[in-house]
Structure formats: structure tokens, C-alpha cells
Design a protein around this motif. Structure first.
Motif, mmCIF file in Angstrom:
data_model
loop_
_atom_site.group_PDB
_atom_site.id
_atom_site.type_symbol
_atom_site.label_atom_id
_atom_site.label_comp_id
_atom_site.label_asym_id
_atom_site.label_seq_id
_atom_site.Cartn_x
_atom_site.Cartn_y
_atom_site.Cartn_z
ATOM 1 N N GLU A 195 4.960 0.473 8.880
ATOM 2 C CA GLU A 195 6.404 0.372 7.933
ATOM 3 C C GLU A 195 5.796 0.229 6.717
ATOM 4 O O GLU A 195 6.670 0.533 5.902
ATOM 5 C CB GLU A 195 7.564 -0.616 8.545
ATOM 6 C CG GLU A 195 8.178 0.007 9.377
ATOM 7 C CD GLU A 195 9.286 -1.130 10.115
ATOM 8 O OE1 GLU A 195 10.568 -0.608 10.951
ATOM 9 O OE2 GLU A 195 9.033 -2.095 9.906
ATOM 10 N N GLU A 196 4.439 -0.416 7.072
ATOM 11 C CA GLU A 196 4.286 -0.866 4.659
ATOM 12 C C GLU A 196 3.943 0.084 4.576
ATOM 13 O O GLU A 196 3.593 0.128 3.366
ATOM 14 C CB GLU A 196 3.731 -2.170 5.409
ATOM 15 C CG GLU A 196 4.074 -3.494 5.340
ATOM 16 C CD GLU A 196 2.646 -4.628 5.169
ATOM 17 O OE1 GLU A 196 1.513 -4.409 5.184
ATOM 18 O OE2 GLU A 196 2.976 -5.917 5.359
ATOM 19 N N ALA A 252 7.165 2.410 0.310
ATOM 20 C CA ALA A 252 6.761 1.049 1.063
ATOM 21 C C ALA A 252 7.130 -0.397 -0.034
ATOM 22 O O ALA A 252 6.377 -0.365 -0.978
ATOM 23 C CB ALA A 252 6.200 0.341 1.851
ATOM 24 N N VAL A 253 7.770 -1.517 0.213
ATOM 25 C CA VAL A 253 7.840 -2.564 -0.452
ATOM 26 C C VAL A 253 7.678 -3.789 0.543
ATOM 27 O O VAL A 253 8.497 -3.919 1.331
ATOM 28 C CB VAL A 253 9.354 -3.017 -1.345
ATOM 29 C CG1 VAL A 253 8.615 -3.950 -2.736
ATOM 30 C CG2 VAL A 253 9.947 -1.860 -2.018
ATOM 31 N N SER A 265 8.895 -12.047 6.075
ATOM 32 C CA SER A 265 8.306 -10.981 4.999
ATOM 33 C C SER A 265 9.612 -10.227 5.260
ATOM 34 O O SER A 265 10.178 -9.559 6.368
ATOM 35 C CB SER A 265 7.373 -10.099 5.045
ATOM 36 O OG SER A 265 7.377 -8.975 6.424
ATOM 37 N N VAL A 266 10.068 -9.114 3.854
ATOM 38 C CA VAL A 266 11.055 -8.565 3.826
ATOM 39 C C VAL A 266 10.858 -7.203 3.155
ATOM 40 O O VAL A 266 9.719 -7.567 2.314
ATOM 41 C CB VAL A 266 12.530 -8.725 3.866
ATOM 42 C CG1 VAL A 266 12.677 -10.031 4.577
ATOM 43 C CG2 VAL A 266 12.573 -9.971 2.116
ATOM 44 N N GLY A 267 11.818 -6.379 2.740
ATOM 45 C CA GLY A 267 10.831 -5.168 2.555
ATOM 46 C C GLY A 267 11.523 -3.459 2.412
ATOM 47 O O GLY A 267 12.894 -4.192 2.685
ATOM 48 N N LYS A 268 10.889 -3.126 1.797
ATOM 49 C CA LYS A 268 11.640 -1.411 2.066
ATOM 50 C C LYS A 268 10.410 -0.871 3.247
ATOM 51 O O LYS A 268 9.659 -0.545 2.436
ATOM 52 C CB LYS A 268 12.382 -1.683 1.122
ATOM 53 C CG LYS A 268 12.520 0.215 0.285
ATOM 54 C CD LYS A 268 13.807 0.329 -0.540
ATOM 55 C CE LYS A 268 12.713 1.261 -1.402
ATOM 56 N NZ LYS A 268 13.101 1.758 -2.733
ATOM 57 N N ALA A 269 11.360 0.386 3.531
ATOM 58 C CA ALA A 269 10.471 1.634 3.881
ATOM 59 C C ALA A 269 10.744 2.699 4.226
ATOM 60 O O ALA A 269 12.748 2.535 4.562
ATOM 61 C CB ALA A 269 9.957 1.385 5.880
ATOM 62 N N GLY A 270 11.298 4.176 4.010
ATOM 63 C CA GLY A 270 12.218 4.971 3.976
ATOM 64 C C GLY A 270 13.357 4.881 2.536
ATOM 65 O O GLY A 270 14.531 5.209 3.777
ATOM 66 N N GLY A 271 13.091 4.158 1.882
ATOM 67 C CA GLY A 271 14.943 4.025 1.044
ATOM 68 C C GLY A 271 15.506 2.829 1.712
ATOM 69 O O GLY A 271 16.665 2.844 1.067
ATOM 70 N N MET A 274 0.791 -1.459 -0.358
ATOM 71 C CA MET A 274 0.401 -0.017 0.465
ATOM 72 C C MET A 274 0.714 1.040 -0.004
ATOM 73 O O MET A 274 0.552 2.118 0.660
ATOM 74 C CB MET A 274 -1.089 -0.716 1.267
ATOM 75 C CG MET A 274 -1.802 -1.328 1.393
ATOM 76 S SD MET A 274 -3.395 -0.834 0.349
ATOM 77 C CE MET A 274 -4.108 -1.944 1.076
ATOM 78 N N ALA A 275 1.226 1.206 -1.319
ATOM 79 C CA ALA A 275 3.166 2.847 -0.894
ATOM 80 C C ALA A 275 1.470 4.026 -1.013
ATOM 81 O O ALA A 275 0.591 3.907 -1.719
ATOM 82 C CB ALA A 275 3.261 2.591 -2.044
#
Lengths: 261, 212
Positions: free
Chosen positions: A180-181, A186-187, A164-170, A1-2
Motif C-alpha cells: 500500500e505504501e 500513497a501517503v 501509521s495511517v495514510g492514503k492509498a488508491g484515494g 515513496m509515491a
């Protein structure tokens, strides 16, 4: 949900700490309990941060309707359901698009682990209820389901361990929370593996990553899944070892009783 | 029997050994397929499961509940994947099974989908029936039926143990037998069980007598 989040939030600060104080590769506290339901063939309860999931396994048993049966192997039927009270806003109790999708991907992940060819013309049912949700529930559900299957004595190639892994704030981070999602960039990548072969049995992605970021995320996921796997193993062993400890205390109690007599 | 507990997917050292049940191989290495106890010696390795559904085997005695009666015979629930068929010709002359009856029968053959065919069926009379996991039946029987004989001798009850996990008990001390079986079920994976159950039975029977 970016796109929903606030651009001004720092998801990882200068000292490498995240919103809830974790490091980038740190998981939320996880608790695995096995054999929590008496009437199911196998069961497990998992708390993963604020997520709570309970899984019950029934089978192998007769397939109904009969035309669904596969003469070469057992079919895995997974029912992932979220309780109406598991999210801040009341969730309509009927299974929605999302629950049907998650049930499907979980059944495929578990199908890769279970030796289904040993039980032709039968089904193995896994019912998973999410009691509390804070991002990463499909992985919480999968962790519970895999432990419950082992508890039911169903032959498996391996347990299924996921994260689950991902990206938040680069930054590439492990085990995202709901906050964070909701980051604007967010990824979210839920991933599950069979730990002994490192085979990937579940991989989904929401968002965009560069090639380099993906490499980091993938490596992070493998390392984190290993931790989850160890917790599952420990819980399964504990089920039979804790009985021993209880018995010892019982014996002490018994000798005391005799002294009183 | 304080054997090591193994988890599905756990590697098992099997060099030069025969591979027994619940162990599978991949690229020349062996792994456990179930949650169970490792059972090995110099020549073979196998894993004894701690839980699981009953899978019928030829020659097993089973206690089945009649589900459905047809002209040709009866379908019994033997707590396995499929119900088992007992032909009418394999039942006693005076036995007239009805849905809900308990029948003792022997497995004569098992097909490729784990369905059993039964022979020599007979209706079991009044008594108490309990269900335990079929994985625990070997402990209820004990080595050379030592545990079963202990239960019978100490309590004077008639006991029939079906390999599918159903146990029928008849006699005055039936509640004590049931308590003892529940205890066996709980502690099935531990050693020295027969001695423990012996003292347990003596204690319980003493209690019964006192309350009389």
C-alpha cells in the motif's frame, strides 16, 4: 515513496476490503511480549503483521562520554537498527541516514513519556532491532520500546502508543503495508500519542493530503492507537499474571508426584 | 498481598488521600508512574514498583564491589546509576580493599544526582554472592525480616542482604538458599510467600540429606 506503484491496482474494493482483506480502519494482527531478554533491565518483542521488533532497555546509568550528560534530566539514547536480513534485498549493516533519523524521532517521542527529571546526569538506553520489515517499522519499534521501558521499571507519565495511517488508491486507511505504501498516490503518516492526554509525541508525513483527508486520518490514528495501547497494557499485566497460572499447574504436578511416592 | 497491578499512566482514585511514591498528579487527577502494585488504604495511595534500578537511600546497608581504589578511599559499584564513594577513614584498620573485593557499607548521604556516600565499610569474607532486582529485596527480607530469619534458621547459613540487590550467603546449604531466593524473586508479587518457601526449604534440605 509515491509514484512507484501500479495505477491499475484497486487498493480498496467495492465491499471496503483491502489487498490483504482488511477493512480500512483495521490493524494487522499485533502480538506484544514483555520481558523476553534476561540480561537487559527491560525488554519487549512485538510482531505487527510481518514486522518483527525486539527492544532492550538499559539504565538509568552513567553517561559516557561525560560531557553528554544533562545535569537536570536523564538523556534518552535510542538505537533503531534494521537487521541486514529484514528486507528482501540485503541491507548494508552500517546505520544509515534513515536509521539515524528514526532513532532521533523515537528518542524524542519516548523522552516526552519518561519522567527523565528524576534521573539527572544519567542516560536511559533503548536498543531496538528490526528483524523483519513490512512498512510501519518505526511504529512497531516504538510500541516495543515503550513496553520495554515500563518493564524496566522506569517511571513514565504514560505508555507511548502509535500507529501509521495514510492514503492509498484515494482512500484514507490505517496501518499501511509495504504494497500500500508503494501506491502511486500513497501517503504515510506515522503518529504516536500519550493515550491518557492524547498528546501527540510523534508525527511525520510522506506525501500530500487534503484538509478533509487529514482530518479523517487524524481521527483514525487516535482510534487505532487506543487499540495498540490496550495490547501493550495487556502484555505488561500478563507478565505478572501468567506466572500465577504456571504456578497452579506446578502445584497440581507436585501433588501427583506425592501420590506416586 | 494480591494487590492490583497498575501500568504507567493508569488513573488512580486518590480523592482525599495522601499521594505516596510513584504516583503523579496532573490537573487534579492521579496516575501511576511505574509498572507496580497498587498499595492503598483510607488515608494514602502509593505504587510499589515491580522492577527498577536501585536508588540509594540514607541508612541503607549495601553490598558493593570495589571498582577503583584511590588514596582517599574506594569507589564501589552498588548497582545503581552512579558508583558510591567510601572514604578510607570509614574502613576497618586492617581492611585493605582491592578491586573486586566485596564490601558491606552503610549509605550516609545521597546527593541530588543520586550518588551515595558510604560509611562503616568492612570487607566481606568468602561466600556466594547473587544479584536480584532491588525491587524484590523487601520480599527477601519479609515482614519484620521474617523471611530472612526463616532462611537462616532452616539452613543454618550466614546471609547478608544488601538493599541494592546483592545477597551474600555462606554455609553448607548455600545452594538451597540460592534456589529459595530465586523462587522468591520469581513469585515476589504473590501472597503467602513465607509459607511456600518454608515447605520448599524443608523439601530441598530433605533431598540434600538423601543424596548424602
Amino acid at each position: 515513496m509515491a509514484g512507484k506503484g501500479n495505477e491499475n491496482v484497486t487498493y480498496v474494493d467495492k465491499s471496503g476490503k483491502r489487498l490483504d482483506g482488511r477493512k480500512v480502519d483495521e490493524l494487522r494482527p499485533i502480538k506484544v511480549d514483555v520481558g523476553v531478554l534476561d540480561r537487559a533491565d527491560g525488554s519487549a518483542y512485538v510482531e505487527w503483521g510481518h514486522n518483527k521488533a525486539i527492544a532492550a532497555v538499559y539504565g538509568p546509568r552513567e553517561v559516557l562520554p561525560k560531557h553528554m550528560a544533562n545535569p537536570y534530566k536523564a538523556i534518552m539514547r535510542v538505537y533503531y537498527r534494521m537487521a541486514p536480513f529484514s528486507v528482501p534485498e540485503h541491507k548494508r549493516p552500517a546505520p544509515g541516514r534513515r536509521e539515524i533519523e528514526i532513532s532521533k524521532v523515537l528518542s524524542e517521542a519516548l523522552d516526552a513519556a519518561v519522567l527523565t527529571e528524576r534521573f539527572p546526569q544519567s542516560q536511559i538506553e533503548v536498543h531496538i532491532d528490526i528483524l523483519d520489515a513490512d512498512a510501519g517499522t518505526r511504529i512497531t519499534a516504538l510500541t516495543a520500546a515503550s513496553a520495554a521501558l515500563a518493564d524496566a521499571g522506569i517511571p513514565m507519565r504514560d505508555l507511548v502508543a502509535g500507529v501509521s495511517v495514510g492514503k492509498a488508491g484515494g482512500r484514507v486507511i490505517a496501518d499501511l503495508t509495504k504494497a500500500e505504501e508503494d501506491a502511486s498516490d500513497a501517503v504515510d503518516i506515522p503518529m504516536a500519542i500519550l493515550p491518557s492526554t492524547k498528546e501527540v509525541v510523534l508525527l511525520q508525513m510522506d506525501g500530500i493530503l487534503t484538509k478533509e483527508e487529514w482530518k479523517d486520518a487524524h481521527e483514525l490514528a487516535h482510534k487505532a492507537a487506543e487499540k495498540v495501547y490496550n495490547l501493550q497494557k495487556e502484555a505488561l499485566r500478563k507478565r505478572y499474571e501468567s506466572a500465577e497460572a504456571v504456578e497452579e499447574t506446578e502445584e497440581i504436578a507436585e501433588t501427583k508426584e506425592e501420590v506416586v511416592e | 498481598m494480591n494487590a492490583k497491578i497498575v501500568i504507567p499512566g493508569e488513573e488512580i482514585e486518590s480523592r482525599g488521600k495522601k499521594i505516596g511514591s510513584n504516583v503523579y498528579t496532573r490537573n487534579g487527577r492521579s496516575y501511576s508512574a511505574v509498572l507496580g502494585l497498587l498499595n492503598e488504604n483510607e488515608t494514602y495511595v502509593k505504587v510499589v514498583p515491580l522492577a527498577g534500578k536501585y536508588m540509594p537511600k540514607e541508612d541503607d546497608l549495601v553490598l558493593g564491589l570495589v571498582e577503583d581504589v584511590k588514596y582517599a578511599g574506594a569507589f564501589l559499584d552498588i548497582s545503581s546509576v552512579n558508583s558510591a564513594f567510601l572514604p578510607a577513614t570509614e574502613m576497618g584498620r586492617n581492611d585493605d580493599p582491592k578491586a573486586g573485593d566485596l564490601i558491606l557499607a552503610r549509605v550516609s548521604e545521597v546527593d541530588e544526582v543520586n550518588s551515595a556516600r558510604l560509611i562503616s565499610g568492612s570487607i566481606v569474607g568468602r561466600g556466594k554472592v547473587i544479584e536480584v532486582s532491588s525491587a524484590k529485596i523487601p520480599r527477601v527480607l519479609g515482614t519484620k525480616k521474617s523471611m530472612l530469619n526463616l532462611l537462616k534458621d532452616k539452613t543454618g547459613c550466614k546471609i547478608i542482604v544488601g538493599m541494592n540487590g546483592r545477597i551474600w550467603v555462606q554455609g553448607e546449604n548455600a545452594p538451597v538458599v540460592i534456589l529459595a531466593i530465586r523462587k522468591i524473586e520469581e513469585e515476589a508479587h504473590k501472597s503467602g510467600l513465607t509459607n511456600k518457601i518454608e515447605t520448599f526449604l524443608e523439601k530441598e534440605i530433605k533431598k540434600e540429606k538423601k543424596s548424602d
